[in-house]
Design an enzyme around this catalytic site. Structure first.
Site, PDB file in Angstrom:
ATOM      1  N   ASP A  79     -11.863   1.455  24.726  1.00  0.00           N
ATOM      2  CA  ASP A  79     -12.564   2.366  23.538  1.00  0.00           C
ATOM      3  C   ASP A  79     -13.456   1.181  22.913  1.00  0.00           C
ATOM      4  O   ASP A  79     -13.382   0.061  22.879  1.00  0.00           O
ATOM      5  CB  ASP A  79     -11.648   2.916  22.644  1.00  0.00           C
ATOM      6  CG  ASP A  79     -10.747   1.755  21.671  1.00  0.00           C
ATOM      7  OD1 ASP A  79     -10.379   1.022  22.481  1.00  0.00           O
ATOM      8  OD2 ASP A  79     -10.449   2.084  20.652  1.00  0.00           O
ATOM      9  N   ASP A 140     -17.158  -5.716  23.343  1.00  0.00           N
ATOM     10  CA  ASP A 140     -15.746  -5.434  22.879  1.00  0.00           C
ATOM     11  C   ASP A 140     -15.538  -3.929  23.144  1.00  0.00           C
ATOM     12  O   ASP A 140     -15.691  -3.073  22.619  1.00  0.00           O
ATOM     13  CB  ASP A 140     -15.880  -5.680  21.183  1.00  0.00           C
ATOM     14  CG  ASP A 140     -14.463  -5.279  20.592  1.00  0.00           C
ATOM     15  OD1 ASP A 140     -13.416  -5.287  21.313  1.00  0.00           O
ATOM     16  OD2 ASP A 140     -14.476  -5.209  19.350  1.00  0.00           O
ATOM     17  N   GLU A 174      -7.610   0.984  20.898  1.00  0.00           N
ATOM     18  CA  GLU A 174      -7.318  -0.329  20.197  1.00  0.00           C
ATOM     19  C   GLU A 174      -8.083  -0.394  18.945  1.00  0.00           C
ATOM     20  O   GLU A 174      -7.301  -0.757  17.847  1.00  0.00           O
ATOM     21  CB  GLU A 174      -8.004  -1.257  21.200  1.00  0.00           C
ATOM     22  CG  GLU A 174      -7.328  -2.934  20.621  1.00  0.00           C
ATOM     23  CD  GLU A 174      -8.203  -3.578  19.779  1.00  0.00           C
ATOM     24  OE1 GLU A 174      -7.958  -4.359  19.203  1.00  0.00           O
ATOM     25  OE2 GLU A 174      -9.339  -2.841  19.518  1.00  0.00           O
ATOM     26  N   GLU A 175      -9.155   0.299  18.867  1.00  0.00           N
ATOM     27  CA  GLU A 175      -9.945  -0.099  17.427  1.00  0.00           C
ATOM     28  C   GLU A 175      -9.554   0.800  16.354  1.00  0.00           C
ATOM     29  O   GLU A 175     -10.019   0.549  15.362  1.00  0.00           O
ATOM     30  CB  GLU A 175     -11.456   0.337  17.879  1.00  0.00           C
ATOM     31  CG  GLU A 175     -12.247  -0.640  18.959  1.00  0.00           C
ATOM     32  CD  GLU A 175     -12.370  -1.892  18.437  1.00  0.00           C
ATOM     33  OE1 GLU A 175     -12.106  -2.303  17.580  1.00  0.00           O
ATOM     34  OE2 GLU A 175     -12.864  -2.736  19.291  1.00  0.00           O
ATOM     35  N   HIS A 379     -18.341  -4.820  16.865  1.00  0.00           N
ATOM     36  CA  HIS A 379     -18.660  -3.455  15.970  1.00  0.00           C
ATOM     37  C   HIS A 379     -19.826  -3.387  15.275  1.00  0.00           C
ATOM     38  O   HIS A 379     -19.910  -2.453  14.515  1.00  0.00           O
ATOM     39  CB  HIS A 379     -17.663  -3.564  14.964  1.00  0.00           C
ATOM     40  CG  HIS A 379     -16.115  -3.739  15.420  1.00  0.00           C
ATOM     41  ND1 HIS A 379     -15.218  -3.768  14.654  1.00  0.00           N
ATOM     42  CD2 HIS A 379     -15.756  -3.875  16.818  1.00  0.00           C
ATOM     43  CE1 HIS A 379     -13.806  -3.847  15.423  1.00  0.00           C
ATOM     44  NE2 HIS A 379     -14.230  -3.950  16.673  1.00  0.00           N
TER      45      HIS A 379
HETATM   46 ZN   LIG Z   1     -11.559  -5.485  21.030  1.00  0.00          ZN
END
Ligand SMILES: [Zn+2]
Length: 408
Positions: A79, A140, A174-175, A379
């Site tokens: 994700d 990420d 995960e986020e 992000h």
């Molecule tokens: Zn990450």
């Protein structure tokens, strides 16, 4: 497929997670990406490729040595952060970066400025993948996935490199802090693993915060303000008094390194009822416990002044510092560190000022340090990924597998 094409393919999938859907995985795009990965893993020749109903992928590369080598794992997440759009990502490769500001988007005049992000200048002369300024990039952690898949492909293509059994896993959500929720550590059956989810080249992390949340509620009594003398109790003012009793400089904006903090993340109030929401963070377990006690102590002080039941506190532990679980098996960190040095990477070992899925997994019996995936500015719209960092991470995975076999 070369790693850059692989990465560019991965970021074409929209896999933003969302903590408000109550679904597992939280968004359907993650499952679509997972299906794609499953097919890819099978096609490159991995075995025991499985996707479970919660969106977790696991697969194996069998050992090709007679030695008894510990089974190790590599983990990355599918994700991307809900903090910024991850839909219709339009990545662009800056060839032979010249060290200057990068105009990401001409129309909207979005510029990646070296004054704000000077770290980018260490990649002068390299090829760097950037966004068009309207979305994040998704390095990420799709860089982590691309690195793991490419490393497995490399090991399959080079049977002369001896290694033990390797397990890989790709996780959803995960986020939003749920990546470890449905991770079947038993089924994964590795002695230890590495998450490929750090930032710049050389990063190696095995310490993170101990974390708790605290909700403090204050009760007041509303009376007509003209006739309130000795009667009204204003919960907003009591909440303010409480907030001011905490150490003024132990906040995120005044701390770094191993310094912990109390962070007021939300407040809500009326005369009758107010609440303050805090998060508490500290690398040191004793100091962490003391911070929680201190908050309780201040609640007691408020109650001593304004009467029993005026203030109440609910503290919930969120996660703990993986150091506690990694320290007894520190050789797993040294293995990664030595492997880095052998391929010319300078290790940067530093404490994470946050948590990782690896921390949760470490406490479930799978010690799990974190290794760089290579990207920067996660992000956000200024996220970028130097291609050589991604290639080095791939080389590192191969090296770790190889060294472990040699040592065994
Ligand atoms: Zn990450």
């Amino acid at each position: 497929m070369n790693i850059t094409d692989r990465f560019l393919k991965y970021v074409s999938f929209h896999t933003t997670s969302d903590e408000n859907t109550n679904m597992i995985p939280s968004t359907p795009g993650q499952m679509i990406f997972a299906q794609y990965l499953v097919n890819e893993l099978k096609s490159i020749g991995l075995q025991e490729v499985e996707l479970d109903k919660n969106g977790y992928i696991m697969a194996s590369l069998p050992a090709n040595t007679d030695k008894s080598v510990p089974v190790i794992g590599f983990i990355a997440h599918m994700d991307t952060s809900p903090e910024m759009s991850g839909k219709h990502i339009k990545p662009r490769i800056i060839k032979n970066y010249d060290g200057n500001d990068i105009l990401l988007n001409e129309e909207e005049v979005i510029v990646l400025e070296t004054a704000t992000y000077p770290e980018i200048q260490q990649y002068t002369g390299q090829d760097i993948i950037v966004t068009d300024g309207t979305t994040l990039l998704g390095a990420d952690d799709k860089a982590g996935i691309a690195e793991i898949v490419t490393a497995m492909e490399h090991l399959i293509a080079h049977p002369e490199i001896k290694h033990g059994k390797i397990r890989i896993a790709f996780t959803p959500d995960e986020e939003i802090g749920q990546g470890a929720d449905h991770f079947d550590v038993k089924k994964f059956a590795a002695e230890w693993a590495y998450t490929m989810d750090g930032s710049q080249i050389g990063e190696l992390e095995y310490e993170n915060f101990n974390a708790a949340s605290a909700k403090v509620s204050f009760r007041g009594l509303n009376v007509h303000p003209g006739y309130a003398k000795h009667k009204m109790v204003n919960s907003i003012r009591i909440a303010h008094q409480f907030a001011s009793m905490l150490p003024r400089h132990e906040t995120p904006e005044h701390t770094e390194g191993y310094e912990g903090f109390y962070h007021l993340i939300a407040s809500e109030g009326s005369v009758e009822k107010s609440t303050l929401n805090y998060i508490i963070r500290d690398h040191d377990r004793d100091r962490f416990e003391r911070r929680k006690k201190e908050m309780q102590h201040l609640v007691n002080k408020i109650n001593a002044e304004f009467g029993a039941g005026t203030a109440e506190i609910e503290i919930r532990d969120q996660y703990y510092n993986m150091l506690e679980k990694v320290e007894p098996v520190l050789h797993i960190v040294h293995l990664a560190e030595e492997a880095m040095k052998e391929i010319g990477i300078t290790p940067h070992i530093k404490p994470i000022r946050g948590g990782t899925d690896g921390a949760r997994l470490s406490f479930e019996g799978l010690p799990c340090p974190n290794i760089f995936a290579g990207g920067h500015n996660f992000h956000g719209r200024f996220e970028y990924l130097p291609i050589p960092s991604m290639e080095k991470a791939t080389e590192l995975i191969v090296k770790i597998a190889q060294k472990l076999e040699e040592q065994s």
